[in-house]
Design an enzyme around this catalytic site. Sequence first.
Site, mmCIF file in Angstrom:
data_model
loop_
_atom_site.group_PDB
_atom_site.id
_atom_site.type_symbol
_atom_site.label_atom_id
_atom_site.label_comp_id
_atom_site.label_asym_id
_atom_site.label_seq_id
_atom_site.Cartn_x
_atom_site.Cartn_y
_atom_site.Cartn_z
ATOM 1 N N ASP A 188 64.171 52.272 61.691
ATOM 2 C CA ASP A 188 65.135 51.232 62.056
ATOM 3 C C ASP A 188 65.027 50.776 63.503
ATOM 4 O OD1 ASP A 188 66.066 51.759 59.513
ATOM 5 O OD2 ASP A 188 68.174 51.783 60.110
ATOM 6 N N HIS A 236 67.741 44.067 59.306
ATOM 7 C CA HIS A 236 68.704 44.974 59.968
ATOM 8 C C HIS A 236 69.608 44.189 60.927
ATOM 9 C CE1 HIS A 236 70.281 48.840 60.895
ATOM 10 N NE2 HIS A 236 69.648 49.055 62.024
ATOM 11 N N HIS A 260 71.835 43.665 65.768
ATOM 12 C CA HIS A 260 72.367 44.997 65.526
ATOM 13 C C HIS A 260 73.867 45.081 65.785
ATOM 14 C CE1 HIS A 260 72.380 49.370 65.241
ATOM 15 N NE2 HIS A 260 71.239 49.203 64.624
ATOM 16 N N HIS A 281 64.187 56.248 63.487
ATOM 17 C CA HIS A 281 64.229 55.082 64.377
ATOM 18 C C HIS A 281 62.938 54.961 65.177
ATOM 19 C CE1 HIS A 281 68.512 55.787 63.509
ATOM 20 N NE2 HIS A 281 68.653 54.485 63.705
HETATM 21 ZN ZN ZN Z 1 70.058 50.447 63.521
#
Ligand code: ZN
Length: 290
Positions: A109, A160, A164, A256
């Site tokens: 991510d 995503h 964010h 991540h």
């Molecule tokens: Zn995220």
Amino acid sequence: MTRRGNPTVRAAGIVVLVVTALLGSAYLLGRSLVPDQPQRQATGVNTNAEGPYYADQPTGDGPSGSPTASASASPTEAGQDGTGRDSTGGQLFGAHTSTGTPRLALTFDDGPDPRYTPQVLAMLREFDVKATFCVVGENAQAHPDLIQAIVDGGHSLCNHSWHHDVTLGNRSADVIRADLLRTNEAIRAAVPDAPIVWYRQPGGAWTYPVVSVAQQLGMTPLHWSVDPSDWEVPGATKIAATVVSQAEPGSVVLLHDAGGNRQGTVDALRRILPDLTARFELEALPTDPT
Ligand SMILES: [Zn+2]
């Protein structure tokens, strides 16, 4: 002259001070009004001059004080999507937590990030593993070459959100739709025919509206089931141990490749990938879910 001059100088000095104070206040006010940054104030996570620092932890138990708070040096996210401790109290509104098959999916991510995404891609290539990258729109726009590299590597993409915004789910359907579409446009500016059939809400802060809009746009809401909280920078050993011990058939693993110092995640992959590939079939989440 001195009797008249001194008060004038003093007055001029006061004016300068007042103007300076007003300008400072206006600057601070302006910063506080910048949209999509509520988490930074809420969690005390600082941004820096080089880029935003996303906070995926909407409940405030974010990484303030941790090394991640100052480690970010590019448009990445922080706080990340960890642990499902989200503002909805953990409700998923139907977001997927499993691949639905015996296969296991690694998800990365908050990128792409020029420091870490290439390292992750190289590691995945080394172990012949396909994964899924949940990319942030503004990062996709900034690094179209990395979006191309992800697709070229045979990996799948997941929206995503643009910036964010962990509170995106609390906004109007129109705002949510515009955010998700803008993100898909940035991805497709890099790879015009890129399939984008997954959406992951920042912070895992799902709401009914954000799930609905994602589905209307042809994207399936994607949560996770294994979370080593790598955004807290626990070190490669802990990250690897959590993933290896919690992985099971169908797991969706949250990692991540952006949002702070992710070297620990990259290093953990060298321990995670040999283990998981020996025990499971790993997959990039399908781009044509039926
Ligand atoms: Zn995220």
